[in-house]
Scaffold this active site. Structure first.
Site, mmCIF file in Angstrom:
data_model
loop_
_atom_site.group_PDB
_atom_site.id
_atom_site.type_symbol
_atom_site.label_atom_id
_atom_site.label_comp_id
_atom_site.label_asym_id
_atom_site.label_seq_id
_atom_site.Cartn_x
_atom_site.Cartn_y
_atom_site.Cartn_z
ATOM 1 C CD1 TRP A 181 -2.547 2.018 0.604
ATOM 2 C CD2 TRP A 181 -1.054 2.494 2.346
ATOM 3 N NE1 TRP A 181 -2.745 3.189 0.876
ATOM 4 C CE2 TRP A 181 -2.022 3.419 1.940
ATOM 5 C CE3 TRP A 181 -0.299 2.469 3.375
ATOM 6 C CZ2 TRP A 181 -1.898 4.827 2.695
ATOM 7 C CZ3 TRP A 181 -0.114 3.588 4.096
ATOM 8 C CH2 TRP A 181 -1.006 4.815 3.669
ATOM 9 C CD GLU A 222 -4.683 -1.366 2.473
ATOM 10 O OE1 GLU A 222 -3.251 -1.674 2.680
ATOM 11 O OE2 GLU A 222 -5.344 -1.129 3.087
ATOM 12 C CE LYS A 224 -6.255 5.922 2.789
ATOM 13 N NZ LYS A 224 -5.441 5.993 4.012
ATOM 14 C CG ASP A 255 -8.588 -0.586 4.850
ATOM 15 O OD1 ASP A 255 -9.828 -0.369 5.030
ATOM 16 O OD2 ASP A 255 -7.677 -0.599 5.435
ATOM 17 C CG HIS A 258 -8.742 1.868 1.953
ATOM 18 N ND1 HIS A 258 -7.260 1.484 1.547
ATOM 19 C CD2 HIS A 258 -8.267 2.551 3.244
ATOM 20 C CE1 HIS A 258 -6.621 1.576 2.726
ATOM 21 N NE2 HIS A 258 -7.137 2.352 3.641
ATOM 22 C CG HIS A 282 -6.109 -4.302 5.599
ATOM 23 N ND1 HIS A 282 -5.208 -3.189 5.469
ATOM 24 C CD2 HIS A 282 -5.275 -5.619 5.604
ATOM 25 C CE1 HIS A 282 -3.950 -3.881 5.152
ATOM 26 N NE2 HIS A 282 -3.968 -5.136 5.709
ATOM 27 C CG ASP A 290 -8.869 4.642 5.779
ATOM 28 O OD1 ASP A 290 -9.548 3.690 6.220
ATOM 29 O OD2 ASP A 290 -7.621 4.887 5.459
ATOM 30 C CG ASP A 292 -7.574 2.864 9.791
ATOM 31 O OD1 ASP A 292 -7.789 1.614 9.370
ATOM 32 O OD2 ASP A 292 -6.995 3.726 9.196
ATOM 33 C CG ASP A 322 -5.331 -1.494 8.449
ATOM 34 O OD1 ASP A 322 -4.720 -0.889 9.470
ATOM 35 O OD2 ASP A 322 -5.384 -1.061 7.396
HETATM 36 C C1 RNT Z 1 -3.780 2.902 5.058
HETATM 37 C C2 RNT Z 1 -3.717 1.553 4.828
HETATM 38 C C3 RNT Z 1 -2.686 0.417 5.257
HETATM 39 C C4 RNT Z 1 -2.300 0.989 6.771
HETATM 40 C C5 RNT Z 1 -1.293 -0.044 7.350
HETATM 41 C C6 RNT Z 1 -0.468 0.405 8.405
HETATM 42 O O1 RNT Z 1 -4.737 3.595 4.702
HETATM 43 O O2 RNT Z 1 -5.083 0.773 5.281
HETATM 44 O O3 RNT Z 1 -3.225 -0.870 5.284
HETATM 45 O O4 RNT Z 1 -3.343 1.118 7.603
HETATM 46 O O5 RNT Z 1 -0.466 -0.619 6.434
HETATM 47 ZN ZN ZN Z 2 -5.495 -1.078 5.387
#
Ligand code: RNT
Ligand code: ZN
Length: 415
Positions: A181, A222, A224, A255, A258, A282, A290, A292, A322
């Site tokens: 990523w 990955e 985004k 993810d 994303h 993820h 995003d 998290d 994640d």
């Molecule tokens: C970032 C991605 C990625 C990170 C990690 C730390 O937007 O989601 O996966 O969160 O690699």
């Molecule tokens: Zn991620």
């Protein structure tokens, strides 16, 4: 076996579900545990801020500051979440000798030997991520940079990580998912979107071009939609990611933070599985962006789990969590998210998918709707308690006492 479980077992048997089989299958689901919840994604190789358009918020005391502290915290979490886990590491968690510093493009397997020792002693596989952020050479574009020196540096980093991923697979005897990523993007409207994307392709091709054993290393990409300070254009967008992985035969990674807020990863899983032999996820919780947040047992988490189970291809889905929350006890944050994802998998496994599919195929949507809703009040919590007790982990709120004790004896001393 408790009375409650016996009752639940019978109730589920009534809809054709064998809870004993489910208990075994649930313990076998291999969830990749992201090491970065323990230290706010700081890692050990640089001193600077977390960059790349991602952000950890909160300053709850007790962050792991050293490899030993992080390992101790991971062990604590493993004692609270029953079932199989892999360890998910980032390159910035390299462990150097005292006084040693090795830049990202020169990392070697030996810098991860302590992690291998740790994972092997616990029977865990290892997943890996090159770290294309939080580094002086990552204050602009990385793999998509027009500066050839910068781009080449990050290509070398990616290549070094492929070798380290192979080492993890060789040492643990389990395949290593290596996820790429990059944070590359633009705050404002770029003049050229094609150039950076073309360079990103070139860089990825150069990374994969060093050759590796595809049965040992699953390289994932990955995508985004945006990042903080990168609101107008993300080089590795969804279309870029899908086009690249399908044309090169690598693995897509989705993810669920994303995408645009009403786009659901649960709806994307089946499509991707029909085109790609394997996919990776993820699992996170985006709140308005995003962000998290810690994974909750919410509708989307349950729907993601349902899609994985209903597809009949659990083994083709590499599952990782994640998120990074520094506003509450990090051990609890880690554990709650892990347990929630496993609970979602349990609920999915306690669903009569074949019957429901039949109702759909026969156009019996009223009955399907009704049965889906009635199933929600089936006693899955009693099956969960039984699962925990068989694996020797505490259920209900009981495990909180362990968190409090660990906070008092270990975390509070980290000042
Ligand atoms: C970032 C991605 C990625 C990170 C990690 C730390 O937007 O989601 O996966 O969160 O690699
Ligand atoms: Zn991620």
């Amino acid at each position: 076996m408790t009375k409650a479980y016996e009752f639940a077992k019978e109730k589920y048997a009534g809809i054709g579900i064998d809870t004993e089989k489910v208990l075994k299958e649930l313990a076998d689901v291999n969830v990749s545990m992201h090491c970065w919840q323990g230290d706010d994604v700081k890692g050990f190789d640089t001193e600077g801020e977390l960059t790349g358009g991602i952000q950890t918020t909160g300053n709850y005391p007790g962050r792991a500051r050293t490899p030993d502290e992080l390992m101790a915290d991971i062990d604590k979490v493993l004692s609270l979440d029953g079932g199989k886990h892999k360890l998910n590491l980032h390159a910035c968690y390299a462990i150097f000798e005292k006084g040693e510093f090795v830049d990202r493009d020169a990392l070697e397997p030996k810098h991860f030997a302590k992690w291998v020792e740790f994972a092997k002693a616990r029977g865990m596989g290892i997943d890996f991520n090159p770290t294309f952020f939080s580094h002086p050479k990552a204050d602009g574009l990385t793999l998509s940079s027009a500066d050839e020196e910068i781009r080449a540096f990050w290509v070398r980093h990616g290549q070094a990580c492929v070798r380290i991923a192979e080492y993890f697979a060789d040492e643990t005897g389990m395949p290593c998912v290596m996820n790429i990523w990059i944070p590359d993007g633009f705050k404002d409207i770029p003049a050229d979107r094609m150039g950076p994307r073309a360079r990103f392709i070139k860089s990825l091709d150069e990374i994969l071009g060093i050759g590796y054993d595809k049965s040992k290393v699953y390289v994932t990409l990955e995508s985004k939609v945006f990042g903080i300070g990168l609101e107008s254009c993300t080089v590795g967008s969804a279309e870029f990611g899908m086009g690249y992985v399908l044309s090169r035969g690598i693995v897509p990674l989705m993810d669920n933070g994303h995408y645009h807020p009403t786009e659901m990863v649960s709806d994307k899983i089946s499509s991707m599985l029909l085109f790609a032999p394997k996919i990776a996820l993820h699992v996170t919780r985006p709140v308005r962006w995003d962000s998290d947040h810690v994974v909750r047992l919410d509708d989307e988490t349950k729907e993601i789990a349902k899609e994985i189970v209903a597809s009949g291809r659990i083994d083709d889905v590499a599952i990782a969590l994640d998120y990074f929350d520094a506003s509450i006890n990090r051990i609890a944050a880690w554990t709650i998210g892990l347990r929630n994802f496993r609970k979602a998998m349990l609920i999915a496994m306690l669903t009569p998918h074949a019957d429901f599919k039949k109702l759909q195929d026969e156009g019996k949507y009223t009955e399907l709707f009704l049965r889906q809703e009635e199933l929600k009040s089936y006693p899955w919590g009693d099956v969960w308690d039984e699962y925990c007790s068989r694996l020797g982990v505490k259920s209900g709120n009981d495990w909180y006492a362990d968190v409090v004790e660990y906070e008092e004896t270990v975390l509070s001393k980290r000042i």
